[in-house]
Write an enzyme that holds these catalytic residues in place. Sequence first.
Site, short mmCIF file in Angstrom:
data_model
loop_
_atom_site.label_atom_id
_atom_site.label_comp_id
_atom_site.label_asym_id
_atom_site.label_seq_id
_atom_site.Cartn_x
_atom_site.Cartn_y
_atom_site.Cartn_z
N GLU A 67 -11.71 27.15 9.23
CA GLU A 67 -12.02 28.56 8.94
C GLU A 67 -11.46 29.00 7.59
O GLU A 67 -12.02 29.87 6.94
CB GLU A 67 -11.51 29.47 10.06
N PHE A 129 -7.42 32.73 27.38
CA PHE A 129 -7.63 31.55 26.53
C PHE A 129 -8.16 31.96 25.16
O PHE A 129 -9.11 32.73 25.05
CB PHE A 129 -8.62 30.59 27.22
N GLN A 130 -7.53 31.47 24.12
CA GLN A 130 -7.89 31.79 22.73
C GLN A 130 -7.87 33.29 22.44
O GLN A 130 -8.61 33.78 21.60
CB GLN A 130 -9.24 31.17 22.34
N LYS A 179 -16.37 39.60 23.43
CA LYS A 179 -17.54 38.83 23.86
C LYS A 179 -18.51 39.69 24.66
O LYS A 179 -19.73 39.56 24.52
CB LYS A 179 -17.08 37.62 24.67
N MET A 493 3.66 21.87 -11.01
CA MET A 493 4.30 23.11 -11.43
C MET A 493 5.72 23.21 -10.87
O MET A 493 6.65 23.62 -11.56
CB MET A 493 3.45 24.31 -10.98
#
Lengths: 582, 195
Positions: A67, A129-130, A179, A493
Amino acid sequence: MTANPSQNINANVNITKQATGSQALLDGLIHEGVKTIFGYPGGAIMPVYDALYDYGDQLEHILVRHEQGAIHAAQGFARVSGKTGVVFATSGPGATNLVTGLADAMIDSTPVVCITGQVFAHLLGTDAFQETDVINITTPVTKWSYQVTNAEEIPHVLAKAFHIANTGRPGPVVIDITKNAQLQLFDYEGYHKCFHIRSYKPKPDVRTSYIAEAVAIINEAKRPFVIFGQGVILGNAEQEFRAFIEKGNFPAAWTILGMGAIPTDHPLSVGMLGMHGNYGPNLLTNECDVLIAVGMRFDDRVTGRLDKYAKQAKIIHLDIDPAEIDKNVKTTVAVWGDCKETLPLLTQLVQKNENQDWLQKFNECTIKETEKVIFPEQNPDSEILTMAEVLRCINEITQGEAIIVSDVGQHQMVACRYAKLNQTRSNVTSGGLGTMGFALPAAIGAKYGAPDRQVIAIIGDGGFQMTLQELGTIMQANVNVKIIILNNQFLGMVRQWQELFHHNRYSFVNITSPDYVKLASAYRIDAKKVEQRAELKSTLEEILAHDNPFLLEVMVGKENNVFPMVPQGRGVSEIILSKEEL
Amino acid sequence: MKQEYTITVYTENQIGLINKLAIIFTRRKINIESLNTSPSEVEGIHRFTIVINETEDVVRKLSRQIEKLLDVLKVDYNTDDEIIWQEMALYKVSAEVITEKVKVERLLREQGARAVVIRKDYIIFECTGQREEINNLIKILEPYGLLEFVRSARIAIIKKSDGFHNKVKEFEYKVPSETLVENEFLDQNESVFSM
């Protein structure tokens, strides 16, 4: 811009039909002119993906590999096109993976709308869940965020999101949709764009008194100096800006994100500001008598020590965001407003000027810097390749027509110091947040945002390994980007700082790389590795003319440093050209 | 110089706004001395009253950051002499002490406190006023055994302000704000199928 149609008119044109929240969402995206979505499906956003199955001819979905890749791609898309980037992600880990990109888009003012799935509304707060508290996680790194639990909210919330993301000072927006709302059937009355929110004022009204005050100061100036940032690009005010500096013959220097707003070889363009910017702009910041800052925010990497920053100068600050005025540097006159409106007002009133002696000072600095740093870096004596000569070769081939996407670190500074850019919206880099791993996915998005332009991603060996999974995206969608890995076998760097400020104590900066040519070939992407100067330019010519994505690894000097440098904690005029001056 | 500032914020009635406001302070590690949220004179518009101890420079920057929040309409910040402000406190004292020591009652009267509840075992006094008055009463009651004490957040009216009725029209031009939609599904666990 027109006002929203009244309720009555709505009643006449609307044919109410039943739609699911997901269908309304996609219909809204189409009305907003969205054609490309970067995303990754998952449990809580499945109804949206199910609806997307039927929209394949209108909406192109790019399946990323993580993502974070989706949001960086959306950022790259937005930065080169000026349009709003769109991201789909699922709940929980899908949404949390967006956070780095949101923070990056927030600090770099990039318009992005992220749609995240969320668990059913009745499960919120149950550790389902999630399930994760996306709104509260993303609040500090978004311009606006909103959770939808009822499909009826979707059309106006989406309209609001697009309005907020890409007006005023742009920024990222998260819409978290449960959802049940994605599945819910409701009476969809069509999509209406949002043009006004009463608690949101995208740009302040221009006050002419400020213009008059500013002009009075500018016209008195003997040594005026213009510094400009991304605000010029975000405000689509490149022409207005050019007219302004050309009328007054003002030397103008860019911040890293302002780069390209005017062509880098414009006669009044004197280089980059900041820690690794050019010598003249930094040194002469402390010699100008009027400093005119346009669409920039006086970041600490630009100002160095604030108590040694332009203390002798009167400061005029043009910005659209009132919160930026006096935030870091106290202004003499603040010109609030959209610089597309304020710059022409100033241009009208400023006197034509020659400023020859003053411009000559910048020239002298450029000559000194060229002699001590630029020429030797771009044309090294030793056999070891330098990053700067890679950029010189790229410039010679592209003639400044390519989009340069850079990651974060030494190669980024080199790219932004040396790249030649003719067009605006050609420099894509993570400026404020400094997100390593930004360039590869951002280059993918940039190609979708500007399909007709050459997109070159310049990436270090460290940053590349942070998001190299997006090679999968490039493979699958055959995204024609050219990837150039400048491999110095170090986290360069950090190593440079350890060398200069930590007594050569190289603590965990030694990084090994996989065989990038083999890696690319595993992804069925053509690749080459260059270690000899003799091969460099011809190989670059070959890959830039290639019809397909290409990865080129260039082995460069292991312990080269980026100079000039304003060491941290020093004033801008204490800029050094070499290690010996430290 | 640091001093007490009262920040007045007019906002839309939106869920989560208090968090968005709070993180502007927490991000900079600034302690909020007092925070009150209430309706305002205009229907649908909320009014936050926040008290912090900071320099004017910091308060101005904070106010601009707050005004930048999407659901915020207007922010003002004022020093104590620019506002009329009040706090309220409740004090619970053992009834025995109060009834036996008449002096206490007189003192309470002098402080403008008033008994809200009188029971056999305890009495609850209420005092509305400014910080010193409320703190004064604590000092007075402490020797007699102050069982419980609680003070409300500050509420304040800006002396110079004309209120928000006209202001809101400037903000509106045509479109009023959306009404708040709360989560109506939370208590429906049993009846909803999900996976």
